[in-house]
Scaffold this motif. Structure first.
Motif, PDB file in Angstrom:
ATOM      1  N   ALA A  48       0.827  -1.206   0.000  1.00 41.61           N
ATOM      2  CA  ALA A  48       0.000   0.000   0.000  1.00 41.61           C
ATOM      3  C   ALA A  48       0.860   1.254   0.000  1.00 41.61           C
ATOM      4  N   ALA A  49       1.922   1.256   0.799  1.00 44.62           N
ATOM      5  CA  ALA A  49       2.808   2.422   0.843  1.00 44.62           C
ATOM      6  C   ALA A  49       3.462   2.668  -0.517  1.00 44.62           C
ATOM      7  N   VAL A  50       3.855   1.612  -1.195  1.00 41.31           N
ATOM      8  CA  VAL A  50       4.464   1.763  -2.521  1.00 41.31           C
ATOM      9  C   VAL A  50       3.430   2.281  -3.523  1.00 41.31           C
ATOM     10  N   LEU A  51       2.211   1.769  -3.445  1.00 48.96           N
ATOM     11  CA  LEU A  51       1.158   2.256  -4.339  1.00 48.96           C
ATOM     12  C   LEU A  51       0.857   3.723  -4.097  1.00 48.96           C
ATOM     13  N   PHE A  52       0.827   4.139  -2.832  1.00 51.20           N
ATOM     14  CA  PHE A  52       0.593   5.546  -2.518  1.00 51.20           C
ATOM     15  C   PHE A  52       1.737   6.418  -3.029  1.00 51.20           C
ATOM     16  N   ILE A  96       3.614  10.395  -7.090  1.00 52.90           N
ATOM     17  CA  ILE A  96       4.502  10.793  -8.178  1.00 52.90           C
ATOM     18  C   ILE A  96       3.702  11.038  -9.455  1.00 52.90           C
ATOM     19  N   VAL A  97       2.743  10.157  -9.746  1.00 50.25           N
ATOM     20  CA  VAL A  97       1.916  10.315 -10.938  1.00 50.25           C
ATOM     21  C   VAL A  97       1.108  11.601 -10.849  1.00 50.25           C
ATOM     22  N   GLN A  98       0.569  11.880  -9.678  1.00 51.76           N
ATOM     23  CA  GLN A  98      -0.259  13.063  -9.518  1.00 51.76           C
ATOM     24  C   GLN A  98       0.572  14.343  -9.571  1.00 51.76           C
ATOM     25  N   LEU A  99       1.749  14.338  -8.942  1.00 51.06           N
ATOM     26  CA  LEU A  99       2.592  15.526  -8.958  1.00 51.06           C
ATOM     27  C   LEU A  99       3.156  15.813 -10.357  1.00 51.06           C
ATOM     28  N   LEU A 134      -0.808   7.131 -17.226  1.00 49.93           N
ATOM     29  CA  LEU A 134      -0.253   5.857 -17.661  1.00 49.93           C
ATOM     30  C   LEU A 134      -1.344   4.968 -18.248  1.00 49.93           C
ATOM     31  N   GLY A 135      -2.181   5.530 -19.054  1.00 49.82           N
ATOM     32  CA  GLY A 135      -3.284   4.769 -19.628  1.00 49.82           C
ATOM     33  C   GLY A 135      -4.392   4.602 -18.603  1.00 49.82           C
ATOM     34  N   VAL A 136      -4.654   3.382 -18.227  1.00 48.68           N
ATOM     35  CA  VAL A 136      -5.711   3.084 -17.258  1.00 48.68           C
ATOM     36  C   VAL A 136      -5.249   3.391 -15.830  1.00 48.68           C
ATOM     37  N   LEU A 137      -3.946   3.366 -15.605  1.00 47.64           N
ATOM     38  CA  LEU A 137      -3.413   3.579 -14.254  1.00 47.64           C
ATOM     39  C   LEU A 137      -3.307   5.066 -13.944  1.00 47.64           C
ATOM     40  N   THR A 138      -4.373   5.620 -13.436  1.00 43.26           N
ATOM     41  CA  THR A 138      -4.353   7.004 -12.987  1.00 43.26           C
ATOM     42  C   THR A 138      -4.051   7.028 -11.492  1.00 43.26           C
ATOM     43  N   ALA A 139      -3.885   8.221 -10.955  1.00 41.44           N
ATOM     44  CA  ALA A 139      -3.605   8.357  -9.529  1.00 41.44           C
ATOM     45  C   ALA A 139      -4.776   7.827  -8.697  1.00 41.44           C
ATOM     46  N   ASP A 140      -5.997   8.033  -9.176  1.00 42.52           N
ATOM     47  CA  ASP A 140      -7.172   7.555  -8.434  1.00 42.52           C
ATOM     48  C   ASP A 140      -7.206   6.039  -8.333  1.00 42.52           C
ATOM     49  N   VAL A 141      -6.828   5.365  -9.400  1.00 44.66           N
ATOM     50  CA  VAL A 141      -6.803   3.897  -9.389  1.00 44.66           C
ATOM     51  C   VAL A 141      -5.746   3.394  -8.414  1.00 44.66           C
ATOM     52  N   LEU A 142      -4.578   4.029  -8.409  1.00 42.81           N
ATOM     53  CA  LEU A 142      -3.509   3.609  -7.497  1.00 42.81           C
ATOM     54  C   LEU A 142      -3.884   3.878  -6.042  1.00 42.81           C
ATOM     55  N   ILE A 143      -4.548   4.995  -5.775  1.00 44.02           N
ATOM     56  CA  ILE A 143      -4.992   5.294  -4.410  1.00 44.02           C
ATOM     57  C   ILE A 143      -6.029   4.274  -3.958  1.00 44.02           C
ATOM     58  N   THR A 144      -6.955   3.915  -4.838  1.00 48.05           N
ATOM     59  CA  THR A 144      -7.961   2.907  -4.496  1.00 48.05           C
ATOM     60  C   THR A 144      -7.308   1.552  -4.218  1.00 48.05           C
ATOM     61  N   LEU A 203      -5.676   1.760  -0.807  1.00 43.73           N
ATOM     62  CA  LEU A 203      -6.672   1.661   0.269  1.00 43.73           C
ATOM     63  C   LEU A 203      -7.177   0.233   0.433  1.00 43.73           C
ATOM     64  N   LEU A 204      -7.317  -0.481  -0.664  1.00 49.23           N
ATOM     65  CA  LEU A 204      -7.708  -1.891  -0.590  1.00 49.23           C
ATOM     66  C   LEU A 204      -6.662  -2.699   0.153  1.00 49.23           C
ATOM     67  N   CYS A 205      -5.383  -2.456  -0.128  1.00 43.07           N
ATOM     68  CA  CYS A 205      -4.309  -3.178   0.562  1.00 43.07           C
ATOM     69  C   CYS A 205      -4.292  -2.849   2.053  1.00 43.07           C
TER      70      CYS A 205
END
Length: 55
Positions: free
Chosen positions: A6-10, A15-18, A23-33, A36-38
């Motif tokens: 989870a920490a790595v995903l955050f 980095i993506v948001q800043l 990255l195609g389907v991998l937006t910052a919102d998807v990585l945050i979700t 949070l799941l982890c």
């Protein structure tokens, strides 16, 4: 282990948001979700380690 994932995903989401990357389907919102799941799975006890059963 899931808390580390989870920490790595955050971190990647930050980095993506800043950098305003897409990255195609991998937006910052998807990585945050996913992060949070982890965290939720970690708090629920999934992947907590070795279980010791009765003999």
């Amino acid at each position: 282990m899931l808390a580390i994932v989870a920490a790595v995903l955050f971190l990647i989401a930050l980095i993506v948001q800043l950098a305003s990357l897409s990255l195609g389907v991998l937006t910052a919102d998807v990585l945050i979700t996913a992060g949070l799941l982890c965290v939720a799975l970690h708090l629920a006890g999934v992947g907590g380690g070795i279980r010791r059963g009765r003999l």
